[in-house]
Enzyme design. Sequence first.
Site, short mmCIF file in Angstrom:
data_model
loop_
_atom_site.label_atom_id
_atom_site.label_comp_id
_atom_site.label_asym_id
_atom_site.label_seq_id
_atom_site.Cartn_x
_atom_site.Cartn_y
_atom_site.Cartn_z
N GLU A 160 0.81 -1.23 0.00
CA GLU A 160 0.00 0.00 0.00
C GLU A 160 0.84 1.28 0.00
OE1 GLU A 160 -0.53 -2.59 1.99
OE2 GLU A 160 -2.63 -3.22 1.80
N PHE A 195 -11.36 -7.72 13.92
CA PHE A 195 -10.26 -8.15 13.06
C PHE A 195 -9.93 -7.06 12.04
CE2 PHE A 195 -8.90 -10.27 9.06
CZ PHE A 195 -7.66 -10.70 9.51
N GLN A 196 -8.66 -6.75 11.92
CA GLN A 196 -8.14 -5.73 11.02
C GLN A 196 -8.77 -4.36 11.24
OE1 GLN A 196 -8.12 -7.22 6.91
NE2 GLN A 196 -6.05 -8.03 7.26
N LYS A 208 -17.59 -1.16 6.25
CA LYS A 208 -17.93 -2.18 5.27
C LYS A 208 -19.45 -2.29 5.09
CE LYS A 208 -16.88 -6.95 4.01
NZ LYS A 208 -16.16 -8.18 4.40
N MET A 219 24.02 9.81 2.28
CA MET A 219 23.84 11.10 2.95
C MET A 219 24.09 10.95 4.44
SD MET A 219 23.14 14.27 2.20
CE MET A 219 21.91 14.68 0.95
#
Lengths: 564, 157
Positions: A51, A113-114, A163, A474
């Site tokens: 993602e 969940f999630q 959802k 760097m």
Amino acid sequence: MTKLTGADMVLEALEREHVELIFGYPGGANLPIYQHLPEHPKLKHILVRHEQGAAHMADGYARASGRPGVVLATSGPGALNLVTGLCTAYMDSVPMIAITGQVNSAQVGLDAFQESDVIGATSSVTKHSYLVTSIDQLPRVIHEAFHIATTGRPGPVLIDICKDVQLAEADRVTPERLDIPGYQPNGHVQLDRARQAAEALAKAERPVILAGHGVLLSHAEPQLRELAEKAGAPVGTTLLGIGAFPVSHPLSLHMTGFMGTGWCLKAVQNADVLMMVGMRVDDRVTARLADFAPKVKTFIHVDIDGSEMGKNVRPHIELVADARQALEAVLPHVGSLEEGRGRWLAQIDAWREEHPLRYTRSNGHLQPQDVLIDMYRRCRNEAVVVADVGQNQIWAALWWNYDRPGLFLNSGGAGTMGFALPAAIGAKFGRPELPVWCVAGEGGFVMTAQELSVAVEHQLDIKIVLLNNLSLGMVRQFQDDFYGGVRSQVDLTHMPEFVKLAEAYGLPAVRVDKLSDVGPAMDAAERTQGPFLIDFRIDPEANVYPIVPLGKGLNDFWEAPEHD
Amino acid sequence: MTDQERVRILSVEVLNGSNTLSKVSGLIRRRGFHVRSISVGPSREPGRSRMTLTVDSGHAGADQVRKQLERLVEVVAVEDLTGYEVHSRELIVARVAASEVGGLLERGARVLDAGPGGTTIEFAGEDKDVGDFVDELMRHGILDVVRSGPVVMRRTA
């Protein structure tokens, strides 16, 4: 009246907002949207491999095309993987819409969940965000989100959709007129201040204009150029402002800031009037604030975000407005100069001679500048360069003459390693007619290297230039110069063989160790239709110059050592 | 900048929403400001609330507090009341030992209830009165105390 599911409403709304591309990743909490996605062929979906890659792709797409990038992710870890990309877009004022699935509204707060509090996790890196718990809110929210993301000072807006809302059904509703009482994005130019700014420039003996990303966002390059020429004022840009003013223009100071050109820093430090347009005047521009532009009698600051006024530098004249509108208001009042700028511009030319960009060529190693100069010779101003973060970013900024806007994309504010490859993919989707060159160090590249799959899957014509110095360059340079020379955890010799890695992903690649092989490798890249990777093994001790030591003022910049 | 100059009194009209308070408080924290007091209640407009904030701007310019709040979409209007003539009222509810009530009643406190666990009193007043009342309270055996934080409105007369 037709009944629609929430998922369909989301997709219809995206079509209504003229979205062409979605960068996304399916999961449990956004499956209803993915179920209906095939019914919306106008919406092309790019399946990413992580993602974070989706957010950077949407970011690169937005920067390259000027249209908002759209991201779709699932709840919990999927949404949280967007945070770095949202932060990158937020810091650089990039318009983006992130749509995340959320658990059912009845489960919010129950550690389902999630589930994660995405609104809470992203509130500091989004311009605005919505939690949608009812289907009735959807059309209005999506319409508002696009408006907020793309107007005023652009930025990412997140829409977290439960959802059950995606599954619910309701009548099709076209969103009514926007009514957001707390959002007035457009400052209006105060004409008396515009006149004051023009007078200050005209009366100045040593004027300097600095231009930032806001000039590019408002397409104010022609007005900036006209103002500079009319007022005889040299122009430097910030790292994000590169392209706002042609580097090859006689009045160009190239880049300002703590890794800016010596002649630009000298000009800023000796200016008596400093006009700062579409920029935040952050610490990378000012270096030690107490030492910044000490001779300036009049600071003029133009920015669409009023909160930037006085945040770091207190202006004498502030114009809270879109850069183009502000410059258009200033221009008519810039009359004939009280005296010519000959002496001031001659002084700047002298500083340009005295403090040129230079690099070593005699130690037997391939230098990053060799690579970039070859690239520039090939591309001129007909390619998009997307840089990662670190030495590669500054080299890519300094060693090209960007004469047009939109040709150099990088993560300036957040400094996000791993930005370049996915952003280059997004940029290629946004500007398919232009070659896209991705410049990265090996450290940043491996942070999002999984997105090579996307480049190969879509056979995107992206040339990946790895400036591989086998270390976190760097950081290594900072440790050498500012942290007692203790090289701590910067060794990257244990990295994949990038040619084999590329081949594993399915794209051609070559390794280049010496200068004589640069041209042939570039030729091969240009001949190839589709992605191509070149692993340039550059001088492991190559440093970025000029550089202002940490904690010092712009006057104290270090230059590359004199040599050959 | 003196300590006093850094403190701003802001009257903020916000849209009601599940995220509004966390957005405002999160912004204040993130920008390095410090909340000295915050009070929230419904405003005249349906669907909106009025926050009264007393904020120390920390190392930032004092005007940054207002400017940053104005960036929030949930914030409809910010009025900086610092330096204006204002009505600033605060409510104090305290429980003290019964033997301690006398002096407090003389200062204008009112008894809410009394019992073996102590006497509960309330006091409402302007800034200075509240300060004096709190000083007086400190000299008594406070069992518990709750303060509303000030609510502030500009004087029109």
